[in-house]
Motif scaffolding. Structure first.
Motif: not given
Lengths: 182, 182, 182, 182
Positions: C103-108, C121-123, C128-132, C161-166
Motif C-alpha cells: 500500500t505504500v510508495d516507498a519503504v524506509i 525483499a518484497l518491496a 517499491v523503492p527501498v531506502v536503508g 528526502r530520498e524516500a519522498l523523492r523516489l
C-alpha cells in the motif's frame, strides 16, 4: 498411471465442497457420496479440511483414491482431518474461505453454516458456479432472488453432475483456455 | 498403495523449494535433483508453481511420482508449470510467498532473487528452518550474521538431507506433536 | 483544515517505515525522527504497529499531528502501540508484511530483523523503492549486489528526502497517474 | 485536539459499512447519513473504498471530519473513492472483504449484493455483530433463521445506535479488555 495422469493435468476440474462442522442429518452421508463421485470423475476435491461435511467429503474422495486438498484456517497442518491427501496450513482463519473459492471451477454447498454462506457469497460474487444441496436460500425484502443464483440439486448425484457441467462450461468460456503458461 | 499411504499421512514432511524464475547456471539442475530426492524420501514438495527453479523442482519430483503443490500468485490454475500435481491459485501475488513458507517444515533455497529472499526471511522470522544452496548471504554493518541462520549445503544431496533432518527435529519438538485434531 | 486536506488527498505519499521490535542503539531515535519528518511533509506513515522501531516512528509522526497506520499481525486492534492513529487488525501474522509494502510508495528500513528483511525483499520484488538506514546488506557468492538495490541514507533527514523523492518519481511514472477511479 | 484525541484512542469504535456498488433507491442516502452519524459519534468508518454505498458512507463521514478507511481490493491506492481519508491497497481482490470484517467491532449492511453477503456471513461466523438496513434475509429449507442473526434497523439512526451499542458490548466482554499491549 491413469490416476497420476489426471492429477497432473492442469485441466482436470477442481471442485470445492463446503459445509458445516459439525454436520447433522443427511449432510455427512451426502458429502461422503459427493466425495466418492467427484473422485470417480477425476476431479480434485478442495475443502476447508476440518470435520463435519469437510471430513465426510474427504473420506469419500480418499476412499476412491482421489486427491483431496484441505485448505486449513490454522497454521498447523495436523489440524486437518485424517483423510486429506494434501494439506495447506494457511494461518488465515476465515480468510481461507476465499482461497478455497478462488482455486476451484465450481462450489458444491452441502447444508451450511455461516462459513459456508461466506463461501457461497464469494463464489457468486466472483462468478464461480454454486450448486446447493439443502443449503442456504437468499432473499431480500421478503422475496427470494429470482432467478435463484444457486443451482439446486436434490441428490449427491445431481449435485456432482451439475457441478462438473458448470465447471466444464466455465473452463471452455475462458478466453485463455487454449493457451496459458502451464 | 505405498505412495498413497504416505500422501495421506499428516506426518510426512512438507518441504518448500524456492528459487528464481528464470534460473541460470546450476540452479535448474540442482533444483530438479532436489525434487527427485524429496519425492524419493516421501516428502511433499511445495513451490511457487512458476518457471525456473520452481519448474525444475516440480519436474524432478513429478518424475519420481511425488506430490508437488504449486501455490500460484495468480487466480488462474493454468498459469502453473505442467509438472505440478496440485495447483492452488491464490490471486494473492507476492503475498503467496508467506503461504508457501507457512505450510512447510523446512525451506530449501536454490540460488535466489528477491522473491526467494522474502521466503528465506519469512521462514527465519517464523522459525522455519532454511537450507541454502548457492543462495543469499546476509550481513549488517559490513559483518556477516554469525552464526549464519541459513544452513549451507554444497550439493542437492546435502540440502535434502539437512532439510529432512531439520523438518523432523522441528516436528518432534512441537508440543502438540502427539495429539492434534486430525 | 490544512492537515485534513492532505489526509484526504489520494496523491499524498504513503511511506512504510520498517524495523525491529525491540530495537537497539540509534534505531528508536532515528525512527522517531523519521516519523516527525514524514508527518511534517504530509506523508501518511504505515508501519507494523508493534513496538521498537514501529512504536518510535508512530510516536514521532503522531507528535506532529500526522497519520500513522498500524497494520497489525493479530486480530485485536488493541495490540498496536498507543501512538497509532489508525489500526488495521489483520489476523494474518507475518503475511501482513506484504500488505504494508503493497500500500505504500516507498519503504524506509531502519536497522532490521528478519521481518524487516522480508519487507525489504518484497518491496524490491514488486518495484517499491527501498531506502536503508543501518539496515541489511545483501550478497551472493561472497559479493555484494552491484548496484546496491537499497538506497543507503546516513541520517533520518537523508532517508526521508530520498524516500519522498523516489515515491514521487514512482507515482509520476505510473501510466494511470492522471486518471484513476478515485 | 478533540478529534485527534479520539482518533488516537485505541478504544474508539471501528464500524464497517458494507453495501453494493452501484447502489440504488434509498441505499446511497441511507449510507451517507450513516456515515455522518458514525463520524459524529467518534467512530472510525471502514469500508471497501469503491463506489455506491462505499462512496456514500465515505462522503458522509468525511463531511463531518471523520476518519474513513478504504480497504481496497486492488493494488493501487488511487482506485478508491475521493472521500476516503486513509487508503489501504491490498491487492487481495474479494479476500479483502474478510479484512474489513476482521478489524471492526460491528458491521452495518446497507442493501447489498453478493460481496455484502460475504461480509455479513464472515461477521456472523466470527462473532462480529451485524446490523441490517434493507439487507439480505437468510433462510434454509423454506424457513427464516429464528432468531434472526442480523439485527434489523428501520432507519440510519437506528442502525448506528444498534451498531454502537453492540460494538460497546462486544468490547466490554472481551476478556483482555482491561489489558493489552497497546
Amino acid at each position: 498411471m491413469g490416476p497420476r495422469r489426471s492429477m497432473r493435468d492442469a485441466d482436470c476440474p477442481y471442485i470445492a465442497v463446503c459445509g458445516p462442522d459439525p454436520a447433522s442429518e443427511d449432510a455427512p452421508a451426502h458429502a461422503e457420496h459427493v466425495g466418492r463421485l467427484l473422485a470417480d470423475a477425476g476431479a480434485v476435491v478442495v475443502c476447508g479440511g476440518h470435520g463435519g461435511v469437510m471430513e465426510a467429503v474427504a473420506r469419500g474422495a480418499a476412499d476412491r483414491g482421489g486427491t483431496v486438498v484441505g485448505i486449513l484456517p490454522g497454521a498447523d497442518r495436523r489440524e486437518g482431518n485424517e483423510h486429506l491427501t494434501v494439506r495447506i496450513a494457511t494461518g488465515l482463519g476465515e480468510l481461507r474461505n476465499a482461497l478455497i473459492v478462488r482455486t476451484v471451477d465450481a462450489v458444491i454447498a452441502v447444508s451450511g453454516g455461516f462459513g459456508t454462506l461466506s463461501e457461497v457469497a464469494l463464489a457468486l460474487k466472483t462468478g464461480v458456479p454454486v450448486v446447493g444441496l439443502d443449503t442456504w436460500e437468499l432473499s431480500k425484502a421478503g422475496r427470494a432472488l429470482d432467478p435463484d443464483p444457486i443451482v439446486r440439486a436434490a441428490t449427491p448425484e445431481g449435485a456432482v453432475r451439475e457441478a462438473l457441467r458448470l465447471a466444464g462450461a466455465r473452463t471452455r468460456d475462458r478466453p485463455e483456455a487454449t493457451g496459458g503458461r502451464g
